[in-house]
Design an enzyme around this catalytic site. Structure first.
Site, mmCIF file in Angstrom:
data_model
loop_
_atom_site.group_PDB
_atom_site.id
_atom_site.type_symbol
_atom_site.label_atom_id
_atom_site.label_comp_id
_atom_site.label_asym_id
_atom_site.label_seq_id
_atom_site.Cartn_x
_atom_site.Cartn_y
_atom_site.Cartn_z
ATOM 1 N N ASN A 8 0.781 -1.367 0.002
ATOM 2 C CA ASN A 8 0.019 0.017 0.157
ATOM 3 C C ASN A 8 0.990 1.232 -0.009
ATOM 4 O O ASN A 8 1.680 1.660 0.730
ATOM 5 C CB ASN A 8 -0.904 0.045 1.260
ATOM 6 C CG ASN A 8 -1.744 1.208 1.420
ATOM 7 O OD1 ASN A 8 -1.692 2.065 0.589
ATOM 8 N ND2 ASN A 8 -2.374 1.260 2.417
ATOM 9 N N LYS A 10 0.076 4.219 -0.039
ATOM 10 C CA LYS A 10 -0.691 5.340 0.438
ATOM 11 C C LYS A 10 -0.355 6.620 -0.558
ATOM 12 O O LYS A 10 -0.346 6.536 -1.658
ATOM 13 C CB LYS A 10 0.042 5.808 1.964
ATOM 14 C CG LYS A 10 -0.008 4.436 2.777
ATOM 15 C CD LYS A 10 0.080 4.327 4.158
ATOM 16 C CE LYS A 10 -0.075 3.030 4.874
ATOM 17 N NZ LYS A 10 0.101 3.086 6.235
ATOM 18 N N HIS A 88 -9.415 1.334 5.382
ATOM 19 C CA HIS A 88 -8.004 1.337 6.122
ATOM 20 C C HIS A 88 -8.149 2.384 7.449
ATOM 21 O O HIS A 88 -8.872 3.353 7.221
ATOM 22 C CB HIS A 88 -7.004 1.990 4.981
ATOM 23 C CG HIS A 88 -5.739 1.857 5.661
ATOM 24 N ND1 HIS A 88 -5.066 2.915 6.498
ATOM 25 C CD2 HIS A 88 -4.701 1.099 5.492
ATOM 26 C CE1 HIS A 88 -3.982 2.504 6.688
ATOM 27 N NE2 HIS A 88 -3.519 1.363 6.059
ATOM 28 N N GLU A 90 -6.579 4.905 8.190
ATOM 29 C CA GLU A 90 -6.224 6.385 7.950
ATOM 30 C C GLU A 90 -7.352 6.803 7.225
ATOM 31 O O GLU A 90 -7.752 8.245 7.342
ATOM 32 C CB GLU A 90 -4.772 6.495 6.895
ATOM 33 C CG GLU A 90 -3.510 6.137 7.761
ATOM 34 C CD GLU A 90 -2.407 5.432 7.078
ATOM 35 O OE1 GLU A 90 -2.584 5.449 5.649
ATOM 36 O OE2 GLU A 90 -1.712 5.090 7.543
ATOM 37 N N GLU A 158 -4.863 -4.804 10.959
ATOM 38 C CA GLU A 158 -3.573 -3.793 10.873
ATOM 39 C C GLU A 158 -3.973 -3.168 12.378
ATOM 40 O O GLU A 158 -4.886 -2.102 12.537
ATOM 41 C CB GLU A 158 -3.926 -2.787 9.985
ATOM 42 C CG GLU A 158 -3.494 -3.511 8.477
ATOM 43 C CD GLU A 158 -3.034 -2.200 7.570
ATOM 44 O OE1 GLU A 158 -1.867 -2.692 7.179
ATOM 45 O OE2 GLU A 158 -3.651 -1.344 7.230
ATOM 46 N N GLY A 164 3.208 2.023 10.734
ATOM 47 C CA GLY A 164 4.496 3.028 10.765
ATOM 48 C C GLY A 164 5.210 3.573 11.684
ATOM 49 O O GLY A 164 5.760 4.393 11.979
ATOM 50 N N GLY A 224 3.081 -1.214 4.237
ATOM 51 C CA GLY A 224 3.176 0.153 3.741
ATOM 52 C C GLY A 224 4.396 0.712 3.468
ATOM 53 O O GLY A 224 5.059 0.391 2.255
HETATM 54 P P1 13P Z 1 3.407 0.270 7.598
HETATM 55 O O1 13P Z 1 3.847 -1.078 6.875
HETATM 56 O O2 13P Z 1 4.244 1.356 7.047
HETATM 57 O O3 13P Z 1 3.537 0.034 8.905
HETATM 58 O O4 13P Z 1 1.681 0.473 7.166
HETATM 59 C C1 13P Z 1 1.010 -0.415 7.177
HETATM 60 C C2 13P Z 1 -0.183 -0.301 6.441
HETATM 61 O O5 13P Z 1 -1.016 0.862 7.129
HETATM 62 C C3 13P Z 1 -0.547 -0.804 5.285
HETATM 63 O O6 13P Z 1 -1.873 -0.549 4.812
#
Ligand code: 13P
Length: 243
Positions: A8, A10, A88, A90, A158, A164, A224
């Site tokens: 992803n 983002k 997601h 976010e 998640e 992150g 991510g």
């Molecule tokens: P990270 O791998 O950067 O922690 O992000 C995970 C994520 O939100 C994937 O959708």
């Protein structure tokens, strides 16, 4: 079950980054696992027709209309995406998306003949309060529409606090959560629930991927930061092929 590794991106990625993406495609001309990148929608049409699947990060719940700035599942499919992420954290945080909206978006994606990767996850406060399983069960009950099956739905766990941050639940915690998610899916969808892929996401990287992929009921990962560069993503796909 065939493992599924999803990157992803983002809100990252420009045309200049595509050379690196085509290196990834060259490295996995015939991957033994399903590999997908979800780039920003601006790049979807430039990234199709390779051995790597292309997905979108979100879709609107309507087919078309007066929704400035939004993109429908039909449009994403038209651009070449075959799957879409819904729910997601976010999106839930930045755009106030509720479980009901996630369900509506998931139905919209299915109506456009796209498959869905639906995300659930608890916050740090919920984790600390021991509410993880109740939160996840409630999210799944309200955001997964009737009509889900092993083909049209993948569920991604998640933990919000693991995204992150470099933090992850420990392996036992991931295994325990995935066992409960599987049981819930089987309870509601029977054999179809048994066949749905369950991904883990949150600070997956080359150094922890193999141990995570080896856990029961972990059928892949939603990655991510470590999906942005081929050099970081390749070892994670390798781990999925070898685990
Ligand atoms: P990270 O791998 O950067 O922690 O992000 C995970 C994520 O939100 C994937 O959708």
């Amino acid at each position: 079950m065939k493992r599924f590794v999803v990157g992803n991106w983002k809100m990252n990625g420009r045309i200049a980054d595509l050379d690196d993406y085509f290196e990834l495609c060259d490295a996995f001309k015939n991957p033994m696992v399903d590999v997908m990148i979800c780039p920003p929608s601006t790049l979807i049409s430039r990234m199709t027709n390779t051995s790597i699947m292309i997905g979108a990060q979100d879709c609107h719940m309507a087919v078309a209309g007066a929704h400035t700035g939004d993109v429908s599942a039909e449009m994403l499919a038209d651009a070449g995406a075959t799957k879409v992420i819904t729910g997601h954290s976010e999106r839930r945080t930045d755009h106030g998306e509720t479980d009901e909206m996630v369900a509506a978006k998931t139905n919209a994606a299915w109506n456009a003949e796209m498959q869905v990767i639906l995300c659930i996850g608890e916050t740090e406060a919920q984790y600390r309060a021991g509410e993880t399983l109740n939160v996840l069960k409630a999210q799944m009950a309200a955001s997964i529409p009737d009509g889900a099956n092993a083909h049209n739905l993948t569920v991604a766990y998640e933990p919000v606090w693991a995204i992150g941050t470099g933090l992850t639940p420990n392996l036992q915690e991931i295994a325990d959560v995935h066992a409960v998610l599987r049981a819930e899916l089987v309870k509601r969808f029977g054999d179809e629930g048994a066949g749905m892929r369950l991904l883990y996401g949150g600070s997956v990287k080359a150094s922890n991927a193999r141990d995570i992929f080896r856990l029961d009921n972990v059928d892949g990962a939603l990655v991510g930061g470590a999906s942005l560069k081929a050099a970081d993503f390749i070892p994670i796909i390798d781990a999925a092929e070898q685990a």
